[in-house]
Design a protein around this motif. Structure first.
Motif, PDB file in Angstrom:
ATOM      1  N   THR A  50       0.893  -1.072   0.214  1.00 55.87           N
ATOM      2  CA  THR A  50      -0.150   0.136   0.440  1.00 55.87           C
ATOM      3  C   THR A  50       0.929   1.214  -0.037  1.00 55.87           C
ATOM      4  N   LEU A  51       1.902   1.091   0.580  1.00 54.85           N
ATOM      5  CA  LEU A  51       2.820   2.148   0.596  1.00 54.85           C
ATOM      6  C   LEU A  51       3.825   2.779  -0.469  1.00 54.85           C
ATOM      7  N   ALA A  52       3.556   1.114  -1.568  1.00 57.63           N
ATOM      8  CA  ALA A  52       4.900   1.135  -2.353  1.00 57.63           C
ATOM      9  C   ALA A  52       4.212   1.949  -3.456  1.00 57.63           C
ATOM     10  N   GLY A  53       2.806   1.581  -3.247  1.00 61.60           N
ATOM     11  CA  GLY A  53       2.052   1.976  -4.002  1.00 61.60           C
ATOM     12  C   GLY A  53       1.920   3.516  -3.967  1.00 61.60           C
TER      13      GLY A  53
ATOM     14  N   LEU B  89      -0.373   0.822  -8.721  1.00 60.12           N
ATOM     15  CA  LEU B  89      -1.081   2.173  -9.281  1.00 60.12           C
ATOM     16  C   LEU B  89      -2.648   1.905  -8.976  1.00 60.12           C
ATOM     17  N   GLU B  90      -3.221   0.486  -9.325  1.00 64.31           N
ATOM     18  CA  GLU B  90      -4.523   0.482  -9.055  1.00 64.31           C
ATOM     19  C   GLU B  90      -4.662   0.305  -7.871  1.00 64.31           C
ATOM     20  N   ARG B  91      -3.605  -0.445  -6.834  1.00 65.22           N
ATOM     21  CA  ARG B  91      -4.330  -0.764  -5.625  1.00 65.22           C
ATOM     22  C   ARG B  91      -4.624  -0.335  -4.922  1.00 65.22           C
ATOM     23  N   ALA B  92      -3.481   1.078  -5.421  1.00 69.49           N
ATOM     24  CA  ALA B  92      -3.340   2.503  -4.879  1.00 69.49           C
ATOM     25  C   ALA B  92      -4.129   3.042  -4.854  1.00 69.49           C
ATOM     26  N   GLY B  93      -4.742   2.970  -5.934  1.00 72.03           N
ATOM     27  CA  GLY B  93      -6.477   3.759  -5.723  1.00 72.03           C
ATOM     28  C   GLY B  93      -5.927   5.168  -7.027  1.00 72.03           C
ATOM     29  N   ALA B  94      -4.621   4.870  -7.040  1.00 68.33           N
ATOM     30  CA  ALA B  94      -4.124   6.398  -8.613  1.00 68.33           C
ATOM     31  C   ALA B  94      -4.783   6.248  -9.763  1.00 68.33           C
TER      32      ALA B  94
END
Length: 442
Positions: free
Chosen positions: A385-388, A434-439
């Motif tokens: 999560t942090l990496a994303g 990026l997608e998992r991070a919601g970006a």
């Protein structure tokens, strides 16, 4: 060619049951599986498979032009009566196959190739509990294997009777030996199940011809031999356990995908031939039993919206399929979004709904669809999560990501970042982060 753009088109015929046409060349269907894996492993390649109705469907002088003008964006197309068709999946209508009578005979005799394996073993226990079934397993492990002995005992403890024969389903003598044990111990075989497989997972860059041969031997030749040896048995069902991998782009599984697409096509051809109804079941992900049961994999699958098929739900779906006499069905637990990202086009079922002119329904989807709101987030790694979040911040600062509400091709983002060809696969791997991070939303 792996590091440069490539247009790769396979032109086949007789491999897909589109628009009511029969499958006449099932062995060729393996090309579909290999090339869909190639497409998944090489994002810069434009790979597709075109199935023509017959070898003479396109006149030679116009053939190249017709093929080159096939619609883009579809990995598999079928041409029938001058139209290009793409495959869609529809859920089995509510109530289909849900009848009071079980599709299994009480105390039926079941010959299961690969029965000592995960799903075959789980099915045997289910049949033992519900119908006091007699089962004969054909498998390559020694009969003295501790796991085989333990599983035979578990089936008998559940209320059935079980025997094991060491052998290979691709060898007629071995199948005949298993049939002789069934006759001597229980009587004529009433159900045959082909659950044998040889995964051989490798990327194409490292795969060898033997990987393809071994995977194909278990599925293609194995199905043919089993069907031929049992041709005189009073079969109610001849069931082929195939995989959802034949319907998606799956990296690292060229051999298994090829074997599965051949098994699908062969099952459809044998079903049309009759008289015993052959049923192909394309299983999705089983997280607790089978060749890929692993807690880490289950967590990773859950994050993408793919849930585990558990035995109770899986066999309930199987019984619906058999009761409905459906020739082929895909069983999966997945969110609609996950199905779309896997490349499956799923339409809502509607009574009497006509098939659109540009589609063909080759399979149905059954099983429980998990709502998007019910997706599990417990398994998410806080480091991921942090990496994303950090990655999204860097790429936003670099002007590489689309603005809110903007639609942007991934290739444009790669150009803005000046991604080198050698790093293209790394770039592709960052998109789901990026997608998992919601970006972004793909």
């Amino acid at each position: 060619a792996a590091r440069r753009p490539l247009d790769l088109t396979a032109v086949l015929d007789g491999t897909l049951p589109a628009a009511g046409t029969a499958v006449t060349c099932p062995a060729r269907a393996g090309v579909l599986g290999v090339l869909r894996t190639a497409r998944a492993e090489h994002p810069s390649w434009d790979v597709r498979c075109l199935d023509l109705e017959t070898a003479g469907d396109v006149e030679p002088e116009a053939g190249a032009e017709t093929v080159l003008r096939a619609p883009s964006g579809h990995p598999v197309l079928a041409r029938r009566a001058g139209r290009w068709l793409t495959q869609v999946f529809r859920p089995l209508p509510d109530g289909t196959g849900q009848i009071a009578a079980s599709p299994w005979r009480p105390r039926g005799v079941h010959l299961i190739a690969g029965g000592a394996g995960g799903i075959g073993y789980a099915l045997s226990r289910h049949l033992a509990r519900t119908t006091a079934a007699d089962v004969v397993w054909l498998g390559r492990r020694p009969a003295t294997d501790a796991a085989v002995t333990e599983r035979l005992a578990a089936v008998e403890a559940a209320g059935g009777r079980a025997r094991y024969v060491q052998g290979d389903v691709s060898r007629p003598d071995d199948v005949r030996a298993a049939l002789a044990v069934a006759h001597a111990s229980f009587g004529p075989v009433t159900t045959a199940v082909h659950a044998a497989l040889d995964l051989r997972d490798r990327t194409l860059a490292f795969a060898a011809a033997d990987d393809l041969r071994s995977a194909m031997l278990a599925k293609d030749r194995g199905v043919r031999v089993l069907h031929e040896v049992l041709r005189d048995e009073p079969l109610d069902h001849f069931v082929l356990f195939s995989s959802a991998v034949s319907a998606i782009d799956s990296p690292g599984q060229a051999a298994y995908a090829a074997a599965s697409t051949v098994e699908d096509a062969l099952g459809r051809a044998l079903h049309a031939r009759g008289p015993v109804p052959v049923t192909v079941v394309n299983w999705g992900y089983w997280g607790s039993v089978g060749a890929v049961a692993d807690p880490r994999r289950a967590r990773a699958m859950a994050e993408t919206g793919v849930g585990s098929i558990e035995p109770a739900d899986g066999f309930a779906a199987l019984e619906r399929i058999l009761a409905a006499r459906t020739p082929q069905a895909l069983v999966a637990r997945a969110t609609p979004r996950a199905l779309r990202e896997l490349g499956l086009v799923v339409e809502e079922a509607a009574a009497g709904k006509p098939v659109a002119e540009d589609t063909f329904v080759g399979e149905a989807v059954v099983g429980e669809a998990v709502s998007l709101e019910a997706e599990s987030v417990a398994g998410k790694d806080p480091l991921d999560t942090l990496a994303g979040a950090l990655l999204a911040a860097e790429l936003t600062a670099a002007g590489a990501l689309p603005a809110p509400g903007e639609r942007l091709p991934a290739a444009t983002t790669a150009q803005r970042l000046a991604v080198q060809p050698a790093h293209r696969r790394l770039f592709e791997a960052l998109l789901p982060v990026l997608e998992r991070a919601g970006a972004v939303r793909r």
